[in-house]
Write an enzyme that holds these catalytic residues in place. Structure first.
Site, PDB file in Angstrom:
ATOM      1  N   LYS A   4      75.008  59.733  85.069  1.00  0.00           N
ATOM      2  CA  LYS A   4      74.410  58.962  86.169  1.00  0.00           C
ATOM      3  C   LYS A   4      75.274  57.751  86.518  1.00  0.00           C
ATOM      4  CE  LYS A   4      69.684  60.499  85.591  1.00  0.00           C
ATOM      5  NZ  LYS A   4      68.355  60.248  85.035  1.00  0.00           N
TER       6      LYS A   4
ATOM      7  N   LYS B 270      68.600  74.343  87.610  1.00  0.00           N
ATOM      8  CA  LYS B 270      67.283  74.077  87.036  1.00  0.00           C
ATOM      9  C   LYS B 270      66.328  73.683  88.173  1.00  0.00           C
ATOM     10  CE  LYS B 270      65.146  70.900  83.761  1.00  0.00           C
ATOM     11  NZ  LYS B 270      65.321  69.825  82.795  1.00  0.00           N
TER      12      LYS B 270
ATOM     13  N   LYS C  42      62.846  69.021  92.165  1.00  0.00           N
ATOM     14  CA  LYS C  42      62.391  68.602  93.500  1.00  0.00           C
ATOM     15  C   LYS C  42      63.554  68.104  94.351  1.00  0.00           C
ATOM     16  CE  LYS C  42      57.712  67.204  93.812  1.00  0.00           C
ATOM     17  NZ  LYS C  42      56.716  66.196  93.534  1.00  0.00           N
TER      18      LYS C  42
END
Ligand code: SF4
Length: 329
Positions: free
Chosen positions: A111, A193, A196
């Site tokens: 990240k 995977k 959303k």
């Protein structure tokens, strides 16, 4: 009875990846363990967000968890920010966590490499996670494979604190991972995977018609161009995996035979899957509709859960402060 803790981000409505990968398992585990399930909204404020949207997503997540089978008469279900001891213990653990341990966390590196300005909260996220778990002195944590490294950090934090401040038996147990039986649900694209943010999900509360609209175009074994082409279920990441999650064993066996022998088309296969998904998900959707009609009831459940969680949390903080030479309020 051993104790478990698990948390979930307030991402709004649950999708079947969350359900199969975590929440369905929690609903079973609540009968085997003293269970604490938490909507971790402090974790969700790392990064930009809209406050009103966070309120809505937190409420929707609570509705989803209750509809999916978490029973407040059996387990403790609550929202993280309603139990301030989480952040109190996180600060204490920050003072015992080597920076290097945090910097080598894979999720942090991933990240951080994509952000221009990295906030301290992103680095310290696993410390708050350690506090979440150890506040309840949980023995077991149901996790997905991608969370195992963070749990290992919680074990290091427990070990460091025990070595410095426990006298006699270790105060904090080193929590053990319990991998969820359905480990990684692949999305409708057959690639990534279910997530959303990628848009490859089926919502847990979608109607039968909406579910079919998602299943019908879902990616299958690329070798099956025509109905007469033999396929390999193992190459059909999404539909075959969902059959194994929702369909009875005899149907899964039938899928394997019919796919390998080109005895049916992918649409036939998906129609059978659709029936089994609808059978399992309809009662969940109906419970959610009832809960959505009564927001005050959901808030009452969360308030009562937070009060129950604080009984344990405040005891732990009192013990920790006493052992560390920190006066109580
Ligand atoms: Fe997938 Fe079923 Fe098609 Fe085989 S028949 S490729 S398992 S959808």
């Amino acid at each position: 009875m051993s104790r478990i803790f698990s948390g979930i981000q307030p991402s709004g409505e649950l999708h079947i990846g969350n359900y199969l990968g975590a929440v369905k398992n929690w609903a079973a585990l609540q009968h085997q363990f003293e269970s604490f399930f938490c909507v971790v909204n402090y974790h969700a404020i790392i990064g930009s967000y809209e406050p009103a949207d966070l309120v809505r997503r937190t409420h929707e997540m609570a509705v989803g968890l209750l509809a999916a089978g978490l029973d407040p008469a059996v387990c403790t279900i609550f929202v993280q920010s309603q139990v301030p001891e989480h952040t109190e213990l996180a600060w204490i653990f920050n003072t015992l966590t080597p920076l290097g341990e945090l910097e080598r966390q894979t999720q942090y590196k991933d990240k951080a490499s994509r952000q221009e300005q990295v906030m301290a909260g992103l680095l310290n996220y696993p410390v708050l996670q350690a506090a979440d778990i150890l506040l309840y002195r949980a023995d077991v944590v149901p996790v997905g494979e991608d969370q195992v490294q963070h749990l290992e950090l919680s074990r290091v934090v427990a070990r460091n604190w025990n070595a410095r401040f426990s006298s006699g038996a270790p105060y904090f147990p080193e929590p053990q991972p319990r991998l969820t039986p359905t480990r990684r649900i692949v999305g409708l694209d057959g690639q990534a995977k279910m997530s959303k943010s990628i848009g490859n999900t089926v919502g847990l509360l979608e109607t039968p018609e909406q579910i079919w609209d998602k299943l019908r175009p879902a990616v299958t074994d690329p070798a099956r161009q025509r109905k007469t082409d033999a396929g390999e279920p193992e190459r059909c990441n999404t539909i075959y995996q969902l059959h194994r999650a929702f369909s009875p064993a005899e149907t899964v066996a039938e899928v394997e035979v019919n796919c390998r022998g080109a005895k049916w088309g992918c649409i036939d296969c998906k129609k059978v899957l659709h029936q089994h998904m609808v059978a399992e998900l309809t009662p969940i959707r109906e419970r959610a509709v009832a809960l959505q009609a009564d927001p005050a009831l959901v808030q009452d459940v969360l308030q009562a859960g937070a009060a129950k969680a604080r009984v344990v949390a405040s005891r732990t903080i009192a013990d920790v402060k006493e052992k560390m030479g920190l006066p109580l309020a």
